[in-house]
Design an enzyme around this catalytic site. Sequence first.
Site, short mmCIF file in Angstrom:
data_model
loop_
_atom_site.label_atom_id
_atom_site.label_comp_id
_atom_site.label_asym_id
_atom_site.label_seq_id
_atom_site.Cartn_x
_atom_site.Cartn_y
_atom_site.Cartn_z
N SER A 69 0.85 -1.20 0.00
CA SER A 69 0.00 0.00 0.00
C SER A 69 0.88 1.24 0.00
CB SER A 69 -0.89 0.02 1.23
OG SER A 69 -1.47 -1.23 1.46
N TYR A 116 -1.43 -11.09 2.68
CA TYR A 116 -1.62 -9.70 3.08
C TYR A 116 -3.12 -9.48 3.31
CZ TYR A 116 -1.08 -4.53 2.88
OH TYR A 116 -1.08 -3.18 3.15
N LYS A 126 0.29 -10.80 7.06
CA LYS A 126 0.42 -9.40 7.49
C LYS A 126 -0.99 -8.90 7.72
CE LYS A 126 1.59 -5.20 4.81
NZ LYS A 126 1.46 -4.12 5.78
N SER A 168 -3.41 -6.00 8.51
CA SER A 168 -3.59 -4.55 8.57
C SER A 168 -4.98 -4.15 9.06
CB SER A 168 -3.28 -3.92 7.21
OG SER A 168 -1.89 -3.91 7.00
N GLY A 171 0.03 -4.80 11.32
CA GLY A 171 -0.14 -3.79 10.27
C GLY A 171 -0.30 -2.37 10.78
N ASP A 203 0.45 0.73 12.55
CA ASP A 203 1.65 1.19 13.25
C ASP A 203 1.32 1.75 14.64
OD1 ASP A 203 2.36 0.62 10.70
OD2 ASP A 203 3.08 2.63 10.19
N GLU A 204 0.10 2.29 14.74
CA GLU A 204 -0.37 2.86 16.02
C GLU A 204 -0.45 1.79 17.10
OE1 GLU A 204 -1.72 2.65 13.15
OE2 GLU A 204 -2.73 4.46 12.50
N GLY A 228 3.85 1.53 7.18
CA GLY A 228 4.07 2.65 6.27
C GLY A 228 4.66 3.89 6.91
O1 NGF Z 1 -1.87 2.00 4.92
C1 NGF Z 1 -2.46 1.26 5.66
C2 NGF Z 1 -3.93 1.10 5.50
N1 NGF Z 1 -1.85 0.55 6.62
C3 NGF Z 1 -0.44 0.60 6.82
C4 NGF Z 1 0.12 -0.79 6.73
O2 NGF Z 1 -0.61 -1.69 7.50
C5 NGF Z 1 0.14 -1.28 5.29
C6 NGF Z 1 -0.06 1.24 8.12
O3 NGF Z 1 1.33 1.33 8.15
C7 NGF Z 1 1.46 -1.10 4.71
O4 NGF Z 1 2.31 -0.66 5.38
C8 NGF Z 1 1.77 -1.43 3.30
O5 NGF Z 1 1.25 -2.35 2.70
O6 NGF Z 1 2.59 -0.73 2.75
C9 NGF Z 1 -0.65 2.65 8.24
O7 NGF Z 1 -0.17 3.45 7.21
C10 NGF Z 1 -0.30 3.29 9.58
O8 NGF Z 1 -0.67 2.45 10.61
C11 NGF Z 1 -0.94 4.66 9.74
O9 NGF Z 1 -2.32 4.55 9.97
O10 NGF Z 1 -4.56 0.66 6.61
#
Ligand code: NGF
Length: 299
Positions: A46, A138, A166, A168, A191, A193-194, A210
């Site tokens: 993502s 995923y 993974k 999310s 997934g 990050d919080e 992310g």
């Molecule tokens: O972007 C999302 C949508 N989730 C990402 C992650 O779970 C997916 C998360 O890092 C991911 O990293 C990827 O496939 O690249 C969020 O961006 C973060 O927790 C901020 O809310 O849910």
Amino acid sequence: IEKFKGVTIAMYACYDKSGAIDPAAIRRLVRHYCETGVRGLYVGGSTGEGMLQSVEERKQTLEAVMQEARQHERQLSVIVHVGAPSTRDSVELAVHAESVGADAVSAVPAIYYRLSPQSVERHWQAIIDSTSLPFIIYHIPQTTGFTLSKELLSRMAAQEKVIGVKISSESTFELQQFKAAGGPDFLVFNGPDEQYLAGRSIGADGGIGGTYGIMPELFLKIERCFNEGRLVEAKEWQFRVNEIIVELLALPSLYGGCKAILNLRGFDIGEPRMPLLPIPESDMERVARLNDKIMSFIE
Ligand code: NGF
């Protein structure tokens, strides 16, 4: 599977001024990540905008990542997201990932069509059968619309090549249930990050995220404190991280914000691709303040 545990950065897409893939920028960023001490990279997910790129662009991106990653003594584990609307494209990307030396492939269910569990299973199976690489499911139901049942997860996890999932979705209960369904050797990646610390506490073996890419040091601190049983400290680091994430989520786009921060630091990776929005000039002061805050936490 040890090599996949811990902090894995979801890599950002890197574009030049014309919006084309920028291999030099990719290599610059990967070089930086090699020095941070993280476990690995998740390419083309993502955060990596894989779904917004052509098959050729995704291959070009991965090639630049691999060229850089393999030059460093500290070997990053590279997981490649090959999810696409069609099984054919996913298989082509998986075969390519193996040919350039990636460590694992991963995929969401095929997107756009409303698919039955049988269809998703066949899709994933075709990807799994196309290479000898480990496969990581995923699960991101909020974007794919596909609800992964414990039954399907267990069937997939019964295969040796399917090493993890993974997750999310935001439910730590689901995370715990999937870990139990997969068994002790089945990897679960947090997934959201919080909830890195919450995910680790309830059974995740690590995380893929992310926002790690703009503050890997802070996730490594949470990971270290958690591993050493210093939970109060781990929680304090998670709260600082969450202060940053709340501000990122208030921007016109999350990835736009992350990329703007890296651009301020001189990485020059461009803006996200439409329909993801760039950060307007009027928000840049806010972004600069946010960057200062991250740096003050890291020091
Ligand atoms: O972007 C999302 C949508 N989730 C990402 C992650 O779970 C997916 C998360 O890092 C991911 O990293 C990827 O496939 O690249 C969020 O961006 C973060 O927790 C901020 O809310 O849910």
